[in-house]
Design a protein around this motif. Structure first.
Motif, mmCIF file in Angstrom:
data_model
loop_
_atom_site.group_PDB
_atom_site.id
_atom_site.type_symbol
_atom_site.label_atom_id
_atom_site.label_comp_id
_atom_site.label_asym_id
_atom_site.label_seq_id
_atom_site.Cartn_x
_atom_site.Cartn_y
_atom_site.Cartn_z
ATOM 1 N N LEU A 80 -2.193 -70.324 -39.720
ATOM 2 C CA LEU A 80 -2.969 -71.425 -40.311
ATOM 3 C C LEU A 80 -3.635 -72.285 -39.247
ATOM 4 O O LEU A 80 -4.701 -72.841 -39.470
ATOM 5 C CB LEU A 80 -2.047 -72.318 -41.157
ATOM 6 N N LYS A 81 -2.980 -72.382 -38.083
ATOM 7 C CA LYS A 81 -3.470 -73.294 -37.044
ATOM 8 C C LYS A 81 -4.417 -72.621 -36.060
ATOM 9 O O LYS A 81 -5.036 -73.281 -35.234
ATOM 10 C CB LYS A 81 -2.276 -73.872 -36.261
ATOM 11 N N SER A 82 -4.529 -71.294 -36.115
ATOM 12 C CA SER A 82 -5.223 -70.568 -35.055
ATOM 13 C C SER A 82 -6.738 -70.593 -35.220
ATOM 14 O O SER A 82 -7.278 -70.252 -36.276
ATOM 15 C CB SER A 82 -4.733 -69.106 -35.069
ATOM 16 N N SER A 83 -7.432 -70.954 -34.140
ATOM 17 C CA SER A 83 -8.897 -70.942 -34.184
ATOM 18 C C SER A 83 -9.410 -69.502 -34.152
ATOM 19 O O SER A 83 -10.481 -69.208 -34.684
ATOM 20 C CB SER A 83 -9.470 -71.747 -33.020
ATOM 21 N N ASP A 84 -8.658 -68.601 -33.537
ATOM 22 C CA ASP A 84 -9.053 -67.177 -33.537
ATOM 23 C C ASP A 84 -9.061 -66.617 -34.956
ATOM 24 O O ASP A 84 -9.920 -65.816 -35.310
ATOM 25 C CB ASP A 84 -8.081 -66.355 -32.679
ATOM 26 N N ILE A 85 -8.112 -67.039 -35.740
ATOM 27 C CA ILE A 85 -8.059 -66.562 -37.137
ATOM 28 C C ILE A 85 -9.270 -67.085 -37.901
ATOM 29 O O ILE A 85 -9.924 -66.352 -38.642
ATOM 30 C CB ILE A 85 -6.741 -67.015 -37.819
#
Lengths: 797, 293
Positions: free
Chosen positions: B82-87
């Motif tokens: 949820l926190k990942s900018s890559d996602i």
């Protein structure tokens, strides 16, 4: 908040300076609970304490052919494996009937099943071991041979001649039937402009307390005394029943009830497995602990509702209701619960249907039948959600039929606020209700006309919202009419003892109990206010049959109204006694003195005369300085029970604003309003949160909660993943407003508030859903209103 | 209920975990976030003799972009996704889906590898793997293998994982220009398992789908990549075509009956989601209006 019966010319004992009455003050027990220093039964550890796991029947109905526990008894940590037959040496069976419910019959029930099991989950053996895990390990090695018997599961066919009779000794599966007929119902229907009928279906559900039922029983053979630590709502009732069936005197049983993690009526009954724990302690002469796990909570905590009620209403073109008729059917499991019986909910339905209205023509039949499912009994707002849903559903259907607005039809039929005292066609007596003031207030709170405008605008865009209204009455402050007159040894009076200690602090012992609703707080507020001391000086002790006066406990919305009044009256005596002593010490008269701010003061100018701790010092340590013949009494006890009215009825109205996704059948709760009248409000926040919590349980019934049994009597969703309790994500904002009509039965004037929220929430939501679906011509009278139910009713699937 | 007794081993490396799994086979269970296994053990639904706790294996945790591939370690927690900018950049569908996985406390502990290995047919992430065309990376006694998500899920709680295998990572193609996604599920309460859900990944070319992958969940014993979606690619979508595809979808699904819904209701809801997804992805509200018919 508005009061429709103010009485400004006399200042009551509650209107004193710095009164805590009517104020939101923090609960005295908050720090203890929030810092994790509460004491729940599962926290209890006693020397030599053993743990119990019950082996429970996998069948809904079966003969027990044999039980072989030889392998289990050899396992590590196992102390004993006890069957029902073995336990019957120390405890007698019981029959859950009350004499005022004429004709109610039930069969003897044992602490652990003997020879036959009657529901899936009934205990067949107790495994006692050094830990719960060891007991569960051993339970897997107890071999029970069953011979299955056909299970009776469908209440609709329970009375058919072809259906097996569960208890042969009873002759049939009918536990109880009540018929009531008032006025001239047939003539009234014949003279109506419209008559509407519907069948209302209510799912079986349960209370789901955060803390499960738990008990530690400790038989001290040297004292010949049993101490029961249990999360119960009624310690003296437990004391009486345990003593009765273990062959003891009540004085040989002490019941201690420390912190309780929610009750909702689940913990006001005597359960077979709890009786087994008392008996096991006596049999094995050591402390025994049982904490129900979540699966067995679902299988053994009482269930409730599960009614099918046919209803009929007659109405004139001008909106006046001419008659109500109902035919209610409910299945209660294989035994009537003990000692409050399982007929009360159906009885309440008959009592309450049509209750808010002036109509005098009313006919009702209620039948209560046995079936091979878990036992049913009283749960929060007993019978009210059913009576309210049936009544308010019928009123809306009648309004729809004659093309009248739902608010308007209620205005034309609700009992007038100046018509009291009066009665209902079912024989209820109302002291003072405020239906019209409540309705007017809720219409204003929700801005009814604006909502109707919004609804019409959104409908054009394919958004389907609905408004539901539900007026209700609620039984609170029960006198002996509930249980005592039927022979149950359940006290309807409560007692409070209050004393001034040597440093001027106050100890208050009360027979009401605390399960989270704020009994401790309201008691301290009353004592502090009446005496004139700050709340932090008042220590409230409750939940111990050795330590408190004798009384009923906390259930049926009675704690504040009954226990609160006892606290008020006891404190008035203590106050008088203190002022008598103070007058002697100060060479004044009691009439010239008052107590305020922890000190005796002048009535006239409020000037402090003597601190309470100084007064107490003189009384306790230097009584020799008092004049001869003065014997101060700094402890006072009073008991209270309402005498004039069997119940203090309250009233209110709820409204729901919902949106139905007509593609998916999902209902979104947008907003909920409640206006209720519980008389004097002691702590507004406690009352509002009681109302909100009650509403949430009602919304759970409306949309989510249902114990799903299959046709063989297996409960198929006995876990928190499949049994859906209402959760915060789905809950709407709940606005609460009040009208205040104090009861004159007590000086306090408080009526109950604990169940009002649950009484009307489902009715309001169901009416709102039907209002939303009105363009589709869909009427649904079944809860829970699941997407499956809604899509099916709409013909979408 | 209380769990029955079990032995416990904290794996010190992937190799060590594999050794333990080879040694104990079906008698062992792998513990990662514990959000499915621990409740099952406490309910005595499973009684493993040995728990192999892999939660300390840092090499299995983390998100990395390697060229055109997004690699997610098996122990990456839902909260990390949820926190990942890559996602957000490479697989925004996953972020949309994870928000529906249970509640924050569970997302703080639960791992993506655990969810995929558990293979609950009503859970969100397996369907996302189908929609995104993921590759599941598995290490076993015979070395490392890569299994296409479409082949990985074989039944209710069943996958291609053998008792000696460890799911170590998953690989996703990085979202291309023109990618769009849609995620919606019907659940009775926030955080519940869905009655029916859809994870959709599309590649748009003008006003048409160049590619459309519809990963349905809770419609059978495993997540389903709807074949009917193929008929919507490369053509102008009309209400009539959508109605035809909707019927084809209904025929293609074989949903189960449970306490929440009949098969008929699941088919109905799957069709509602089809219309909503296509209308949303193509930005064509007119296509959704047909859903009430």
């Amino acid at each position: 908040m508005s009061s429709i019966r103010s009485n400004p010319e006399t200042l009551s004992v509650l209107d004193r300076p710095n009164s805590y009455i009517g104020k939101t003050v923090p609960r005295p027990n908050l720090d203890r609970l929030l810092q994790g220093r509460g004491t729940y039964v599962s926290d209890m550890e006693l020397p030599r304490m053993a743990h119990v796991a019950f082996l429970r029947s996998p069948h809904a109905h079966a003969e027990i052919v044999s039980i072989d526990a030889s392998a289990a008894k050899q396992m590590a940590g196992v102390i004993a494996v006890v069957t029902g037959k073995e336990l019957s040496a120390v405890i007698t069976p019981w029959v859950g009937v009350l004499s005022h419910l004429k004709g109610l019959k039930s069969a003897p029930q044992s602490a652990i099943a003997i020879d036959r099991v009657c529901w899936q989950g009934e205990a067949v053996a107790a495994i006692v071991a050094t830990s719960r895990a060891a007991a569960e390990d051993a339970a897997e090695h107890v071999a029970v041979e069953y011979r299955e018997i056909e299970a009776v599961t469908d209440m609709r066919t329970a009375l058919d001649p072809a259906t097996p009779v569960i208890h042969a000794s009873l002759g049939d599966n009918l536990a109880w039937e009540r018929v009531h007929d008032a006025g001239a119902v047939d003539e009234a229907f014949a003279g109506s402009d419209a008559v509407v009928e519907a069948e209302f279906i209510f799912g079986r559900h349960t209370g789901v307390t955060l803390e499960p039922r738990s008990v530690v029983a400790d038989w001290n053979a040297a004292e010949a005394r049993l101490t029961i630590y249990q999360g119960t709502q009624a310690p003296h009732m437990v004391q009486n029943i345990a003593a009765l069936h273990l062959g003891l005197k009540e004085s040989q049983v002490r019941v201690v009830c420390k912190d309780v993690g929610g009750s909702f009526g689940i913990k006001v009954h005597i359960y077979a497995d709890e009786m087994a724990i008392y008996a096991l302690s006596k049999l094995l002469r050591r402390p025994i602990k049982f904490v129900a796990d979540r699966v067995e909570s679902f299988n053994t905590d009482i269930h409730a509702r599960d009614h099918r009620c046919k209803g009929k209403i007659g109405v004139k073109r001008d909106g006046s209701i001419t008659a109500f008729e109902i035919d209610d059917l409910t299945g209660i499991g294989p035994y009537s619960m003990y000692p409050r019986t399982s007929a009360i909910e159906a009885n309440q339905v008959v009592n309450l249907v049509g209750g808010p209205y002036t109509n005098k023509n009313y006919r009702a039949r209620a039948r209560v039948v046995y079936q091979n499912k878990n036992v049913m009994c009283q749960y929060r707002a007993v019978g009210h959600p059913i009576a309210c849903s049936v009544t308010e559903g019928l009123v809306d259907l009648a309004a729809m039929k004659i093309g009248m607005d739902p608010v308007e039809i209620r205005r034309r039929n609700l009992i007038a606020d100046d018509a009291y005292p009066c009665g209902s066609p079912s024989g209820l007596r109302f002291e003072q209700l405020s239906h019209h003031a409540s309705l007017a207030k809720i219409v204003e709170m929700m801005d009814y006309q604006a909502l109707r405008t919004e609804q019409a605008a959104l409908r054009k865009k394919g958004v389907h919202r609905g408004i539901g209204i539900a007026s209700f009455i609620e039984v609170t402050n029960p006198s002996a009419a509930f249980y005592g007159v039927g022979g149950a040894r359940i006290s309807s009076q409560d007692g409070v003892a209050v004393r001034l200690d040597a440093q001027g602090s106050v100890i208050c012992q009360t027979s009401i109990t605390e399960q989270g609703q704020g009994s401790e707080s309201l008691t301290a507020q009353i004592v502090g206010s009446v005496l004139g001391v700050s709340m932090d000086r008042v220590r409230v002790i409750l939940g111990d049959t050795d330590m408190t006066p004798y009384g009923g406990g906390t259930w049926a919305s009675r704690g504040a109204g009954i226990g609160g009044e006892a606290a008020l009256q006891a404190t008035k005596i203590l106050r008088k006694n203190i002022l008598d002593v103070a007058a002697v010490i100060l060479q004044s008269t009691p009439a010239e003195l008052d107590i305020a701010g922890n000190a005796v003061v002048n009535v006239g100018d409020g000037a402090p005369r003597i601190e309470l701790n100084e007064l107490a010092r003189i009384v306790y340590f230097r009584p020799d300085t008092l004049p001869p013949g003065i014997q101060p009494e700094l402890m006072a006890t009073k008991h209270f029970v309402p005498r004039e009215y069997p119940f203090a009825f309250t009233n209110g109205v709820q409204a729901a604003w919902v949106e139905v996704d007509t593609d998916s059948g999902f209902v979104k709760l947008l907003k909920h309003w409640v206006v209720e009248d519980c008389g004097t409000i002691i702590n507004p926040q406690l009352v509002d949160e009681q109302i909100r919590g009650g509403v949430v349980q009602g919304l759970g019934a409306a949309l989510f909660e249902k114990c799903i049994y299959d046709e063989r009597g297996q409960l198929t969703n006995a876990n928190m993943a499949d049994y859906l309790v209402p959760m915060s994500g789905e809950m709407p904002d709940i606005d609460v407003g009040h009208v205040v009509s104090p009861t004159r039965e007590s000086e306090l004037g408080a009526k109950g508030a604990g169940e009002a929220g649950t009484a009307g929430a489902a009715a309001a939501v169901t009416n709102a859903v039907n209002d939303a679906l009105s363009p589709f011509g869909t009427i649904i009278t079944e809860i829970p209103l699941t997407p499956q139910v809604i899509l099916t009713a709409m013909g979408r699937i | 209920m209380k769990a029955s007794a079990f032995a416990y081993a904290r794996a010190t490396s992937v190799a060590n975990a594999l050794e333990l799994l080879v040694l104990h086979g079906e008698k062992a269970r792998v513990l990662s976030g514990g959000q499915s296994l621990i409740p099952a053990i406490n309910l005595r639904l499973v009684a493993p003799e040995l728990i192999v706790d892999i939660s300390d294996l840092k090499e299995l945790r983390g998100i990395a972009v390697k060229g055109e591939t997004l690699v997610i370690g098996a122990l990456t927690r839902h909260a990390d996704l949820l926190k990942s900018s890559d996602i957000v950049k490479c697989a925004p569908l996953l972020k949309a889906a994870v928000a529906h996985v249970a509640h924050p406390a569970i997302r703080n502990r639960g791992t993506i590898g655990g969810s995929l290995a558990q293979a609950d047919p009503a859970s969100e992430l397996p369907a996302c793997m189908l929609a995104l065309g993921a590759t599941i990376v598995v290490r076993g006694p015979g070395g490392e293998r890569r299994i296409a998500a479409e082949d990985f899920f074989t039944g209710i709680y069943e996958t291609k994982l053998a008792p000696q295998d460890l799911l170590v990572a998953l690989e996703l193609p990085v979202a291309r220009k023109g990618s769009a996604h849609f995620f919606q599920e019907f659940a009775r309460r926030h955080g519940d398992y869905a009655i029916v859900g859809l994870a959709a990944q599309a590649l748009l070319q003008g006003d048409r789908f160049a590619d459309l992958r519809l990963g349905y969940f809770a419609v059978g014993d495993k997540p389903v990549l709807a074949k009917a979606a193929g008929r919507l690619t490369g053509v102008a979508v009309t209400p009539a075509l959508l109605a035809e595809v909707s019927d084809a979808l209904s025929d293609e699904l074989d949903p189960q009956q449970d306490q929440q819904a009949t098969p008929a209701m699941r088919r109905h809801l799957a069709k509602v989601l089809l219309r909503r997804s296509v209308a949303t992805l193509l930005n064509r509200p007119d296509l959704q209006a047909g859903a009430t018919a």
